[in-house]
Design an enzyme around this catalytic site. Sequence first.
Site, PDB file in Angstrom:
ATOM      1  N   CYS A   1      22.713   7.916   4.932  1.00  0.00           N
ATOM      2  CA  CYS A   1      23.482   7.334   6.041  1.00  0.00           C
ATOM      3  C   CYS A   1      22.611   6.414   6.889  1.00  0.00           C
ATOM      4  CB  CYS A   1      24.006   8.415   6.986  1.00  0.00           C
ATOM      5  SG  CYS A   1      24.705   9.857   6.214  1.00  0.00           S
ATOM      6  N   ASP A   2      21.418   6.860   7.209  1.00  0.00           N
ATOM      7  CA  ASP A   2      20.637   6.188   8.256  1.00  0.00           C
ATOM      8  C   ASP A   2      19.366   5.499   7.761  1.00  0.00           C
ATOM      9  OD1 ASP A   2      22.474   7.092  10.129  1.00  0.00           O
ATOM     10  OD2 ASP A   2      21.420   8.975  10.437  1.00  0.00           O
TER      11      ASP A   2
ATOM     12  N   CYS B   1      20.433  12.704   7.393  1.00  0.00           N
ATOM     13  CA  CYS B   1      21.067  12.051   6.248  1.00  0.00           C
ATOM     14  C   CYS B   1      20.392  10.715   5.956  1.00  0.00           C
ATOM     15  CB  CYS B   1      22.557  11.854   6.514  1.00  0.00           C
ATOM     16  SG  CYS B   1      23.405  11.023   5.157  1.00  0.00           S
TER      17      CYS B   1
END
Length: 311
Positions: free
Chosen positions: A137-138, A134
Amino acid sequence: MEKTKCLIVGSGPAGYTAAIYTTRAGIGSVLFEGMQPGGQLTTTTTIENFPGFPDGIDGFQLMDNMRQQAVNVGADVRSGFIKSIDLSKRPFVAKIDGGTEIEADTVIVATGASAKYLGLDDEKKYAGQGVSACATCDGFFYRKKVVAVVGGGDTACEEAAYLSNLCSKVYMIVRKDHLRASAAMQQHVNERENIEILYNTNTVGLFGDNGVEGAHLVRHLGTESEERFDIAIDGFFLAIGHRPNTEFLGGQVVVDDNGYIVTATGSTATSVEGVFAAGDVADPRYRQAIAAAGTGCRAALDAERFLAEQK
Ligand code: NDP
């Protein structure tokens, strides 16, 4: 047999939000947490894009908070997973892993989707240490670093473009000699000078003493012109698709070509009356925790209205 007005299947942001809303509305609901209580977020590190946490929050902690909030308002949260469900007539009858059954007037499917991985041992070895599925997300943790994105579809292009704004260099590792992504997405990628596409290339391993430091790649795998080489990277992002978790539905609910549950426009209603879908299991496009929580709320309200109309 035990009976509930609303059976909630899944314990990500969508499931817990649905449990909070149904419970506060006075609808008796039961939530089964499934195989991975808390869902995908429990495997990520800090979450900085879920509003309400100015300093970010650990993924596991966020999900534990949601669970606790559901329990605090009186939700019936249970461990266990739904093996199968008969949706041919109401009340629906679900089989629970322990062998018991439960009847439900409505069902909210919030079982999420699982990112696909290549199946390399190194993906597990470096989980949370440079391997991610992701970028939204990261990606932030790889500012000014070098990363690779695996895949040639719309997701891979979208993630590569997103990462190119943060990272010094982004490799795209594409197994074919072309991208599968739409022309618009491809153009998006081609416009970025710091994205390099490695066509006809497969990943066979990762290396690094302190998290991911590089990837072992093969060009033209299995042919006479096969060529092995390594790239130095700090992050390895999988973008080869997601698999919505719908096996327990046994094909009784209409899904799209990629297996995502189809919901009516502007609603969480599925093709089966009384069955609603929330979160990633019905969301091929956004796949964000906050979006999942939002649809969990909507599914609870839809179930509440459906039950009121039945009276
Ligand atoms: P796709 O299935 O479209 O693409 C997957 C990509 O990963 C393909 O390039 C595929 O290669 C590659 N791949 C699959 N398995 C492997 C493997 N084992 N090793 C290496 N490469 C692999 O998935 P997406 O997640 O990209 O998209 C899913 C759906 O969501 C699509 O319909 C897409 O259009 C849609 N979407 C739309 C967006 C938008 O409109 N903004 C954004 C994101 C997704 P190959 O081509 O060789 O099969």
